[in-house]
Design an enzyme around this catalytic site. Structure first.
Site, mmCIF file in Angstrom:
data_model
loop_
_atom_site.group_PDB
_atom_site.id
_atom_site.type_symbol
_atom_site.label_atom_id
_atom_site.label_comp_id
_atom_site.label_asym_id
_atom_site.label_seq_id
_atom_site.Cartn_x
_atom_site.Cartn_y
_atom_site.Cartn_z
ATOM 1 N N TYR A 172 0.836 -1.199 0.000
ATOM 2 C CA TYR A 172 0.000 0.000 0.000
ATOM 3 C C TYR A 172 0.875 1.256 0.000
ATOM 4 C CZ TYR A 172 -3.785 -3.294 0.780
ATOM 5 O OH TYR A 172 -4.678 -4.327 0.636
ATOM 6 N N CYS A 345 -7.513 -22.209 6.076
ATOM 7 C CA CYS A 345 -8.116 -22.443 4.761
ATOM 8 C C CYS A 345 -8.255 -21.150 3.968
ATOM 9 C CB CYS A 345 -9.480 -23.101 4.920
ATOM 10 S SG CYS A 345 -10.710 -22.069 5.776
ATOM 11 N N CYS A 360 -15.971 -17.321 9.083
ATOM 12 C CA CYS A 360 -15.018 -18.405 9.314
ATOM 13 C C CYS A 360 -15.630 -19.696 8.811
ATOM 14 C CB CYS A 360 -14.695 -18.522 10.803
ATOM 15 S SG CYS A 360 -13.646 -19.950 11.227
#
Length: 644
Positions: A172, A345, A360
């Protein structure tokens, strides 16, 4: 009192930092707020982590200037009208003892989700992720953005925040100034390390002057961008040295990567070992002097955080995904309980970067804290849950936790369902963590578990008429044979990976990581594998940050990928496929086995289950997030029928 056995849970004081412990909940976009509103959902989300024991709560990136409004959910820190909302957020966190920091954020040329804005950057050029081309900021515009950072910090100071964190990581705007890869200026804001550091130094000094001596200023820094010509550890050490001489900060949070192909390293997933970039924190600490250093990136638990502090790697430890998985992370450790472990994940990252509210994989309250109801059910019921996969386990856990008398029936000898099947594939073992935790949580909540039990009509007939029946028996693969060749479902192929006749063609209808883990493993074993998808490219349901690794591993394993085609038949040992749009057929080469990775259909329901609540894949095969939230919500409504 904090557990004396955990170093990171003891109070920590250094300079302007006065923390109840050394653990920080890291800044993560959550899409719960609005540009001009601090919503109840946003406050509840942060308050839950503060209540759960975070010593520092660091907000998601807050916009510091009108040229950096990446989406409609990023609160505008520069807007004075948000001060009352920010005060409500700070008060909600401080009520639980946490210190509150706002992350100040300017995206620069990485205008990821708002293509209508003109991106500003230290130098022109095309952003490798968003594809937008920035224009070079003038000296006056650089100073205008510095003022925006300062104005934003003042607003948070007035709102009662303890400090700010400057987002100088992940490519950024601050990183763009710091990095020789993106800063090609030859004026006061670019050139050697000192001049490239001048922008962030000006921001730090401006905030110090405006907010006084007690307001803390931290910096999140990419200590390695992993791009040619970018910041590496040696350059990061030089940057830290310059800042120490010109504009010292109150802590340094050490991250890595930017929004280039190195984004794979930004939030390391289950393919990475735990704390894979900890050497960067250690390297920064070597030159940081008295400035506390925060280690982060895939810190899985409090015990690992302890080790990072005890071995001198870091002074503070930041965790994001572990706290997204369990808001009560520290409190559970203090009580001797096991927090819900993150599987890494990266479903949470996928949700936020596709514009959805944070979620989640298997923590149904995440992102929905304002609506969560921890109270007991109004009426105690007997609940029979048929099926011990992710939906059944969540239903049983929630029901027992709310005071119902729960019986869980699973015909296999182990709980977990498709979580267990997923974990059987090399590279996906982390999914077993979710199965283990859910299975233990069900028993800890007091449910009676019946393993190796097939629910028959006689079983159902023995239940009382007023009992609640929840059917969570999962899904079964749909196997449409490809004429002329052996055709098997993915689950069977995983079990028989060493027996499949090659070459193997995998037809990808799941578009998710279990498919690619299987394909990569099979190819690594020496089997010739082709991956076929009717989409423009594979991995549509994989978070982009992890899709990079998926694509890299497929290529490294030598897997051929055929997009926009579907198999039709095999002739003389060769697979014929057709283009999904034109209909033209083509020869994809030799084939020994076709593996169908999806679709699936709801499995058979127990005969005689009257008025059953059918949930999860037994109702409609879906993602882990969907079946978990559905199971939770269905059970929360039990016992309330009379009051609705």
């Amino acid at each position: 009192m904090p557990d004396a056995a955990h170093t990171v849970l003891a109070p920590y004081r250094a300079g302007r930092l006065d923390l109840p412990n050394r653990l920080a909940f890291l800044a993560t976009v959550n899409n719960l707020g609005r540009n001009t509103e601090i919503t109840d959902d946003l406050v509840a989300y942060y308050a839950a982590r503060a209540r759960g024991g975070a010593g520092m709560v660091i907000t998601e990136g807050l916009s510091v200037h009108p040229t950096s409004i990446p989406n409609g959910t990023t609160p505008l820190a520069y807007d004075e009208s948000l001060v009352p909302g920010f005060r409500r957020l700070a008060d909600a966190c401080r009520r639980h003892g946490a210190r509150v920091f706002g992350q100040l954020w300017h995206v620069g040329r990485q205008a990821l989700w708002n293509p209508t804005l003109q991106p500003w950057a230290p130098s022109g050029g095309r952003d490798p992720y968003s594809g937008v081309t920035a224009r070079t900021m003038t000296d006056a515009e650089v100073r205008e953005v510095v003022a925006g950072f300062v104005r934003s910090a003042v607003n948070l100071y007035v709102a009662g925040f303890d400090g700010v964190e400057l987002h100088g990581a992940h490519g950024y705007l601050i990183t763009q100034f710091l990095s020789p890869w993106s800063n090609h200026r030859d004026d006061a804001w670019g050139g050697d390390t000192a001049r490239r550091t001048a922008f962030v130094a000006a921001v730090v000094r401006g905030i110090r002057e405006a907010c006084g001596p007690d307001f803390a200023v931290g910096l999140k820094l990419s200590a390695h961008e992993y791009v040619d010509g970018g910041i590496d550890l040696a350059e990061a050490q030089r940057i830290v040295g310059v800042l120490g001489d010109t504009a010292p900060v109150d802590y340094l949070a050490v991250s890595q990567a930017n929004f280039s192909p190195s984004l794979e390293y930004h939030v390391p997933d289950m393919a990475f070992d735990d704390v894979p970039f900890v050497h960067l924190a250690a390297g920064v600490r070597e030159v940081a002097g008295d400035v506390p250093v925060m280690a982060l990136a895939k810190v899985p638990d409090v015990a690992t955080a302890d080790r990072l502090v005890e071995d001198g790697t870091a002074d503070l430890v930041g965790m994001a995904r572990a706290w997204i998985a369990d808001a009560d992370l520290v409190r559970k450790v203090e009580r001797g309980e096991t927090p819900r472990p993150c599987t890494y994940c990266n479903v949470c990252w996928d949700f936020i970067h596709t514009g959805r509210r944070i979620a989640c994989m298997y923590a149904p309250d995440t992102g929905r804290e304002w609506h969560a109801d921890p109270s007991a059910a109004d009426e105690r019921r007997t609940v029979h849950v048929v099926g011990g996969g992710p939906a059944g386990l969540e239903a049983a856990r929630t029901a027992a936790g709310r005071g119902h008398d729960v019986h869980l029936y699973e015909r296999a000898d182990r709980l977990g369902g498709r979580l267990r099947r997923d974990a059987q594939t090399p590279g996906r073992e982390g999914m077993g963590l979710a199965a283990d935790w859910l299975a233990a949580a069900v028993e800890d909540a007091g449910a009676c578990v019946h393993l190796g039990t097939e629910v028959t009509p006689e079983t159902v007939a023995g239940w009382d008429a007023g009992d609640v029946v929840v059917v969570a028996t999962g899904a079964v693969p749909v196997v449409d044979e490809v004429p002329g060749v052996t055709t098997v479902a993915l689950a069977e192929a995983v079990r028989r990976a060493g027996e499949l006749a090659g070459p193997v063609v995998v037809v990808d209808e799941l578009e998710d990581e279990p498919v690619y883990a299987f394909v990569t493993d099979l190819a690594t074993r020496g089997t010739q594998v082709r991956l076929v998808t009717r989409r423009e490219a594979p991995a549509r349901r994989v978070a982009y940050v992890s899709r990079i690794g998926v694509s890299r591993r497929l290529d490294e394993a030598g897997v051929e990928v055929h997009a926009l085609v579907e198999p039709v038949r095999a002739e003389d040992g060769r697979l014929v496929a057709r283009h999904v749009y034109s209909g033209r057929e083509r020869d994809l080469g030799p084939v020994g086995t076709v593996v169908l990775a999806g679709p699936a259909a709801p499995g058979p329901h127990p005969a005689g289950a009257r008025d059953a609540l059918v949930i999860g894949d037994a109702s409609s095969p879906r993602s882990y997030v969907a079946v978990s939230q559905e199971a939770h919500d269905v059970v929360v409504r039990l016992g309330r029928e009379k009051g609705e």
